[in-house]
Design an enzyme around this catalytic site. Sequence first.
Site, PDB file in Angstrom:
ATOM      1  N   GLY A  94       0.978  -1.251  -0.009  1.00 50.14           N
ATOM      2  CA  GLY A  94       0.077   0.125   0.056  1.00 50.14           C
ATOM      3  C   GLY A  94       0.936   1.281   0.098  1.00 50.14           C
ATOM      4  N   ASP A 319       0.370   1.337  12.917  1.00 53.76           N
ATOM      5  CA  ASP A 319       0.690  -0.083  12.384  1.00 53.76           C
ATOM      6  C   ASP A 319       0.761  -1.137  13.836  1.00 53.76           C
ATOM      7  OD1 ASP A 319       0.211   0.435   9.730  1.00 53.76           O
ATOM      8  OD2 ASP A 319       2.587   0.833   9.563  1.00 53.76           O
ATOM      9  N   LYS A 346      -6.268  -0.520   6.176  1.00 53.86           N
ATOM     10  CA  LYS A 346      -4.840  -1.169   5.967  1.00 53.86           C
ATOM     11  C   LYS A 346      -5.060  -2.150   5.199  1.00 53.86           C
ATOM     12  CE  LYS A 346      -2.329   1.763   8.284  1.00 53.86           C
ATOM     13  NZ  LYS A 346      -1.130   2.607   7.671  1.00 53.86           N
TER      14      LYS A 346
END
Length: 435
Positions: A94, A319, A346
């Site tokens: 990503g 994260d 995510k």
Amino acid sequence: MPSQLTSRRSTALAGTVRAPGDKSMSHRSMILGGMASGVTEVEGLLEGDDVLATARAVEAFGARVERLGDGQWRIQGAGGFKTPVSVIDCGNAGTGVRLLMGAAAGYALTATFDGDQSLRKRPMRRVTGPLADMGAGFDWQAAEDRLPVALTGGALKSIDYVQTVASAQVKSAILLAGLNAEGVTSVVEPERSRDHTERMLRAFGAEVGVEEQGEGWKVTLRGGQPLTGTFVAVPGDPSSAAFPLAAGLVVPGSEVTVEGVMLNPLRTGLFDTWIEMGADLTISNRREAGGEDVGDITARHSTLKGVVVPEDRAASMIDEYPILAATAAFADGVTVMRGVGEMRVKESDRIALMVAGLRACGVAVEEEPEGFIVTGGPVPGGATVHTAHDHRIAMSHLVLGLAAEAPVSVDEPGMIATSFPGFVEMMNGLGGRVA
């Protein structure tokens, strides 16, 4: 790798390891090296699947990319990107695809970006929207806001962009496009997100302005600045270091040290939170590498207590919430994590998956639209957790299994290689039981 991995309750973990290279810096070193004129030498590069996909993309855009040794790479930039002959396949990266779209938008080229089934489900408009406002064209090939998409770049105008939610990916894509836009581009963030792009742009010779604005800042960049190849030393990724350190905190009798971890203050929110929870976490041998603060972190088994994580800390540890949730499962009391809606877009819906996985392991969890609440205590374990191809969900539950009463399994563990090649070997080398 097998179709599933299982972790079992372990005796005390001990040892000193080195975390894989920081993924954010690894992506950026490849992309900026490809945009620059001359040679860029990189050491400590994370050789995970995501970064390797970015390396192939940079090569497709016209740079020469060579692997010289373990973590050592050379990029011969041509001073810009050219139209690739085939589709740019970003795999599951990503960060890679969003930053590459920003970089490519500044050049007179056409490129189609695609990825695996997981990446095809992730929203792209938060990046393509401002890039389109700058003059880039986007032709969605299948579904609006989802890959694959064909980008037409060049002749960009600068933009003054105000983010409602701080995102380093969005900021970075706009700044990379702004390098080749007419005028001065600015990005305003309500809170400070990781600043690796700003730091690395300076290392490649660009002037980047940063001005504090309340809790956030305004970043400005003048278009037309050339980049010159440089040397980049990539420190250890704090997001990856979190897993062996978490295991050290929750497995009784453990003492684990991870060397060379990046200590950029915009990346250490998890460590701050653990210390607030009562973690025995110490940092030694502080130094500088690659323009970043670096140190060695030691985690010892600790009696943790639940905390309310400040919402404004989310940008510095977005994260790391999955592994925080796994450690919170062993804490005394309630850990509240709110303001983390970004987790839902995510690699997967990380809130939903962590809630489901922890519940399957016997942990009390309450799900909210923008967060979740974990009530800690003894962790029964004894479940097989669905990961939806998400490496952080998999690793977080495998750490959980090292201290749970019964084994914990995860499906589809192959994706762990996207960010942490050698994870199983490292954990077992410390004394863990993962197979």
